[in-house]
Every structure is written in C-alpha cells, then in structure tokens.
Design a protein around this motif. Structure first.
Motif, PDB file in Angstrom:
ATOM      1  N   HIS A   1      76.883  59.903  36.748  1.00 40.14           N
ATOM      2  CA  HIS A   1      75.525  60.117  37.254  1.00 40.14           C
ATOM      3  C   HIS A   1      75.008  58.866  37.949  1.00 40.14           C
TER       4      HIS A   1
ATOM      5  N   ARG B   1      79.925  61.224  31.818  1.00 40.09           N
ATOM      6  CA  ARG B   1      78.950  61.875  32.682  1.00 40.09           C
ATOM      7  C   ARG B   1      77.804  60.923  33.021  1.00 40.09           C
TER       8      ARG B   1
ATOM      9  N   THR C   1      74.423  73.034  39.504  1.00 42.42           N
ATOM     10  CA  THR C   1      74.545  72.653  38.103  1.00 42.42           C
ATOM     11  C   THR C   1      73.933  73.717  37.212  1.00 42.42           C
TER      12      THR C   1
ATOM     13  N   ASP D   1      72.838  72.491  34.238  1.00 37.82           N
ATOM     14  CA  ASP D   1      72.187  71.565  33.314  1.00 37.82           C
ATOM     15  C   ASP D   1      70.811  71.166  33.842  1.00 37.82           C
TER      16      ASP D   1
ATOM     17  N   SER E   1      80.651  68.808  35.002  1.00 37.50           N
ATOM     18  CA  SER E   1      80.617  69.703  33.840  1.00 37.50           C
ATOM     19  C   SER E   1      81.796  69.507  32.893  1.00 37.50           C
TER      20      SER E   1
ATOM     21  N   GLN F   1      84.168  71.144  40.918  1.00 33.95           N
ATOM     22  CA  GLN F   1      84.257  70.903  39.479  1.00 33.95           C
ATOM     23  C   GLN F   1      85.618  70.309  39.117  1.00 33.95           C
TER      24      GLN F   1
ATOM     25  N   GLU G   1      79.149  71.551  40.575  1.00 25.10           N
ATOM     26  CA  GLU G   1      79.304  71.255  39.148  1.00 25.10           C
ATOM     27  C   GLU G   1      80.378  70.203  38.884  1.00 25.10           C
TER      28      GLU G   1
ATOM     29  N   GLU H   1      70.295  67.392  33.880  1.00 27.33           N
ATOM     30  CA  GLU H   1      71.026  66.776  34.980  1.00 27.33           C
ATOM     31  C   GLU H   1      70.240  66.909  36.283  1.00 27.33           C
TER      32      GLU H   1
ATOM     33  N   ALA I   1      68.893  69.836  43.603  1.00 22.54           N
ATOM     34  CA  ALA I   1      69.683  70.438  42.534  1.00 22.54           C
ATOM     35  C   ALA I   1      69.413  71.937  42.537  1.00 22.54           C
TER      36      ALA I   1
END
Length: 252
Positions: free
Chosen positions: A163, A159, A181, A183, A152, A77, A149, A186, A39
């Motif tokens: 995931h 989400r 990301t 987050d 998002s 995204q 992303e 996340e 990430a």
C-alpha cells in the motif's frame, strides 16, 4: 469562477456488457481524470473486473461509448510473470524502446527490487512478485493504471508495505489509478474517490478529502466507512467502527 477539473483520461458513456441473458454492466457512465486515484467497490459479480477489462481494451464485446486517451497499464491479482524470463526481462516485456533495459532497471529500483533483477519469478515471494508486476506496469509510464485486486492474495503485513509503495509511486508519477477492491478500508486509505458498483451502474460515489497518512478514527472516514458498508449491503448506517489506525501512508 467555476473550478476546472483535470483533463479526462477515460470517458465511459452508457457502457453495457452482457453475458448471455445476464447484464453485468448496464448503461454505466464514468469519467476518470488525470492524476486521480479511484477505488471501485462492489459485491462479487457486480462487474468491477468487467469494467476494468473494458477500459484496458481486453474485452471488446461491450456496447456504448468508451474512450481512453494515452497509455494504459494493468496489474492483476496474480502477478502473471512469465516463468521462463528473469525479473528484469519480465519488467521490460513488450516494451519497444531502445532503452528498455535501462527503464526496467529504473522501475525495479523504484519498487525496491533491484537485488532480484536476475531472479526467476518462481523464486520470488508474493510481495516481491506483486512489486515486479507493478514495475512492469509503471515502466510504460501509463496515464491510466488499472489495478485489479492486486493486494488480495498478500498477507496483512506485506499488504501494508505494498500500500505504502503504491501511494509513493502514484505521488511520484501521478497516473490516474482505478483500483478494483473488495476491501472498504483499502479504498479509504488509498483513494481520492470511492465508487460502489451495483446493478451494473455506479450506485454510490464519495470523495475523500482527508490527508495522508490516514487514521481510521478520522471523523470523515468513520462516516464514509459506514455509508460505504451500507451501500454494499453489509450493515446499516452507523455500523460500529473499531478504533485503530489505517495502515498506509502517502509517499513524500
């Protein structure tokens, strides 16, 4: 005996990208190894998507060394589905293989979207469109999967579902994954390794050893979350962490 790392699928050495007088990537170094889930965090404008585009071969105005082996696939995204082609045709788009249609159907089955194979993209929900985008990426059996992303724009419950799906697909196919990301949570729930990009370079790196499913009150994740927030300039070390579970689990 020294432990040998899996083979590299991407090697970046001294990568630099300038936009006019602004240097976004500044002699950045990075290795991505087969099967790992990375990430990439950073503030807006830190160069996360610029690095991903360079790895995808979409931005060639870079300086330095960049070597990627094997097939690369990207999910953005925005799902970027072609509106005048049905879902199955979108998944098979650009796939030059005699069994393209069969592979597209298998990919849709993996993302639990078989029932929408004949649908038009504009009739899909946000979660369905993102699953179709993932199927289109995975049908190419990439060695490196780049995710810019992709979650998002999804609502919180969708989400969580996506995931879990991504972790299940990663466990089944084992591509190397680089997820961009904003987050921190996340990153903590999905990745094996978390990188923070700042000043055009990797400013912080941390490996995650906690097993999956992960819970936010796990001591390793509590400490790592505080360090990552500090590295991102959000708060000091020891930033308070609410006691609630993380929301994704690995596929079995």
């Amino acid at each position: 005996m020294e432990e040998r790392l899996p083979r590299r699928v991407a090697a970046v050495r001294g990568l630099t990208r300038r936009f006019g007088d602004r240097t976004v990537l500044d002699e950045l170094d990075l290795d991505v190894h087969a099967g790992e889930f990375i990430a990439l965090l950073g503030r807006s404008g830190s160069g996360k998507s610029t690095l991903l585009r360079a790895l995808a071969g979409l931005d060639r105005d870079v300086e330095g060394g960049l070597e990627v082996t094997g097939t690369v696939a990207v999910a953005f995204q925005e799902p970027r589905l072609v509106p005048w082609k049905r879902v199955e045709a979108n998944v098979a788009l650009g796939l030059a293989a005699p069994d393209a249609a069969a592979r597209a159907r298998r990919a849709l089955e993996e993302v639990e979207l078989t029932g929408r194979a004949g649908a038009w993209p504009l009739t899909l929900s946000g979660g369905e469109a993102q699953r179709a985008s993932l199927a289109r990426a995975l049908v190419r059996e990439p060695e490196l999967l780049l995710l810019d992303e992709p979650f998002s724009a999804l609502d919180a419950l969708t989400r969580i579902t996506v995931h879990r799906l991504v972790l299940r697909l990663w466990a089944a196919h084992r591509p190397a994954v680089l997820l961009v990301t904003h987050d921190v949570d996340e990153a903590l729930v999905l990745a094996d390794r978390v990188l923070v990009l700042d000043g055009g370079r990797i400013a912080h790196e941390a490996a995650i050893s906690a097993g999956r499913p992960r819970h936010r009150d796990h001591p390793e994740l509590v400490a790592l979350r505080a360090r990552l927030l500090t590295a991102l300039g959000v708060g000091p070390e020891g930033h308070p962490v609410p006691d609630r579970p993380l929301t994704a689990e690995a596929g079995r």
